[in-house]
Design a protein around this motif. Structure first.
Motif, PDB file in Angstrom:
ATOM      1  N   ARG A  26       0.629  -1.417   0.163  1.00  0.00           N
ATOM      2  CA  ARG A  26      -0.060   0.153   0.197  1.00  0.00           C
ATOM      3  C   ARG A  26       0.818   1.192  -0.080  1.00  0.00           C
ATOM      4  NH1 ARG A  26      -3.316  -3.157   3.519  1.00  0.00           N
ATOM      5  NH2 ARG A  26      -2.215  -2.270   5.262  1.00  0.00           N
ATOM      6  N   ALA A  27       2.147   1.335   0.752  1.00  0.00           N
ATOM      7  CA  ALA A  27       2.839   2.341   0.728  1.00  0.00           C
ATOM      8  C   ALA A  27       3.466   2.527  -0.644  1.00  0.00           C
ATOM      9  CB  ALA A  27       3.742   2.198   1.745  1.00  0.00           C
ATOM     10  N   GLN A  29       2.034   1.815  -3.419  1.00  0.00           N
ATOM     11  CA  GLN A  29       1.050   2.100  -4.211  1.00  0.00           C
ATOM     12  C   GLN A  29       0.735   3.720  -4.141  1.00  0.00           C
ATOM     13  OE1 GLN A  29      -0.453   0.378  -6.625  1.00  0.00           O
ATOM     14  NE2 GLN A  29      -1.918   1.949  -7.310  1.00  0.00           N
ATOM     15  N   ARG A  30       0.818   4.357  -2.847  1.00  0.00           N
ATOM     16  CA  ARG A  30       0.685   5.698  -2.542  1.00  0.00           C
ATOM     17  C   ARG A  30       1.849   6.437  -3.236  1.00  0.00           C
ATOM     18  NH1 ARG A  30      -1.241   3.814   2.552  1.00  0.00           N
ATOM     19  NH2 ARG A  30       0.926   3.743   3.418  1.00  0.00           N
ATOM     20  N   ARG A  31       3.300   6.058  -2.988  1.00  0.00           N
ATOM     21  CA  ARG A  31       4.306   6.738  -3.634  1.00  0.00           C
ATOM     22  C   ARG A  31       4.125   6.742  -5.086  1.00  0.00           C
ATOM     23  NH1 ARG A  31       7.380   3.885   0.316  1.00  0.00           N
ATOM     24  NH2 ARG A  31       7.940   2.293  -1.116  1.00  0.00           N
ATOM     25  N   ASN A  33       1.301   6.560  -6.862  1.00  0.00           N
ATOM     26  CA  ASN A  33       0.244   7.612  -7.102  1.00  0.00           C
ATOM     27  C   ASN A  33       0.644   9.073  -7.153  1.00  0.00           C
ATOM     28  OD1 ASN A  33      -1.613   5.288  -7.888  1.00  0.00           O
ATOM     29  ND2 ASN A  33      -2.328   5.381  -5.647  1.00  0.00           N
ATOM     30  N   LEU A  34       1.301   9.228  -6.002  1.00  0.00           N
ATOM     31  CA  LEU A  34       1.947  10.686  -6.089  1.00  0.00           C
ATOM     32  C   LEU A  34       2.792  11.143  -7.080  1.00  0.00           C
ATOM     33  CD1 LEU A  34       2.966  10.754  -2.167  1.00  0.00           C
ATOM     34  CD2 LEU A  34       1.082  11.920  -3.271  1.00  0.00           C
ATOM     35  N   TYR A  37       0.585  11.955  -9.885  1.00  0.00           N
ATOM     36  CA  TYR A  37      -0.177  13.186  -9.792  1.00  0.00           C
ATOM     37  C   TYR A  37       0.808  14.251 -10.050  1.00  0.00           C
ATOM     38  CZ  TYR A  37      -4.024  10.596  -7.629  1.00  0.00           C
ATOM     39  OH  TYR A  37      -5.101   9.718  -7.386  1.00  0.00           O
TER      40      TYR A  37
END
Length: 323
Positions: A26-27, A29-31, A33-34, A37
């Motif tokens: 999950r971490a 995946q968040r990185r 996505n950042l 963006y």
């Protein structure tokens, strides 16, 4: 034993596809996505500054009296809209735009259809070369095409005048006469963007299964019967979409028309876009509020075309589903 099995806790639900199940995943995946963006942020910012903000600002400017330069801005409500609707030159620009549309759209849609059917034939030699030749004007800068064509059609020193002089014929000012300027610009516009509509039709023709043609030939059907009973019905859904796209494209011809005629002679080629430009930038005393009101009305017209485009897309999908 039975009671224990009945009261046992249910097993954990399996993870959903595409959703990370571990904290480390999950971490990551968040990185990721950042970073996505971050790369999209400049596009969002530029699109907001140069597209979204001008659209919103034009609605406000249409309610004020302002020349676009001074700090003297006075709220006038709907007075600009009343002035635009009362201006005969605005309705003349609407009429010119409609005449341009009625000339250009059928030539592009049906002319490109006939050419696409011809170029799609496997028996035609050098079909790929012909496709490239017809598409070349599309990739040429529109403003450059307008400047070059204005020189070519110049009745004093252009090549067309020189050819007419060789045959002892007087020069003809096609862009300098109000009776011929709009139709000349329309033909040049069709030539410039003819390749796009042709590509639309070629793509539509590629969707027809070849098995239908082979079965029709086995049954003894000739070329005209195949075209009438297979090609035309299969292309009917695409006719809606291509027609609406072409109509919408006909309202965005400022660069070619302005470089050709600048709206003249005697406002005979002043489309709505040139009318807006003239009041916003080319007038001796610019009236940005007045021009913004005209732009909002023009935007509503384009919005109606966009709604028709959405309807045509849905209708074509239903027609293809029935077929």
């Amino acid at each position: 034993m039975a009671s224990q099995s009945l009261t046992a806790a249910p097993s954990a639900a399996p993870p959903r596809p595409g959703v990370p199940s571990r904290p480390g995943q999950r971490a990551r995946q968040r990185r990721r996505n950042l970073w996505i963006y971050a790369f999209l942020l400049p596009t969002f910012v530029l699109y907001g500054l140069y597209t979204i903000y001008p659209i919103i600002a034009s609605y406000w400017y249409s309610l004020v009296q302002w020349n676009g330069f001074s700090s003297d801005m006075r709220f006038v409500g709907l007075s600009n809209y009343e002035a635009v609707l009362a201006d005969p030159n605005f309705w003349n620009s609407v009429k010119v735009s409609m005449v341009f549309l009625l000339v250009v759209a059928p030539l592009r849609v049906f002319g490109a259809f006939a050419l696409a059917v011809l170029l799609n034939s496997p028996k035609l030699p050098f079909s790929r070369l012909f496709r490239t030749v017809y598409f070349l004007p599309v990739v040429t800068t529109t403003a450059i095409v307008g400047v070059v064509m204005r020189f070519i059609l110049d009745p004093a020193s252009g090549p067309v005048a020189a050819v007419l002089d060789l045959f002892g014929m007087p020069p003809v000012s096609l862009l300098g006469q109000s009776s011929t300027a709009l139709y000349t610009a329309s033909i040049l516009y069709v030539w410039k963007f003819f390749g796009i509509t042709m590509i639309y039709w070629l793509a539509a023709l590629q969707t027809i299964p070849q098995d239908l043609y082979e079965a029709a030939r086995i049954d003894g059907a000739g070329g005209m019967r195949i075209f009438r009973h297979i090609t035309l019905p299969m292309l009917l859904p695409f006719l809606l979409i291509i027609s609406v796209l072409t109509v919408e494209d006909c309202f965005h011809n400022f660069d070619l028309m302005y470089t050709l005629t600048e709206g003249g002679p005697f406002f005979s080629t002043e489309i709505i876009e040139i009318y807006i430009y003239r009041w916003a930038f080319a007038a001796s005393i610019p009236q940005l509020g007045f021009a913004s009101a005209a732009a909002v009305l023009f935007g509503l017209l384009v919005l109606v075309i966009a709604i028709l485009q959405a309807w045509a897309t849905v209708a074509s999908r239903r027609m293809r589903g029935r077929a």
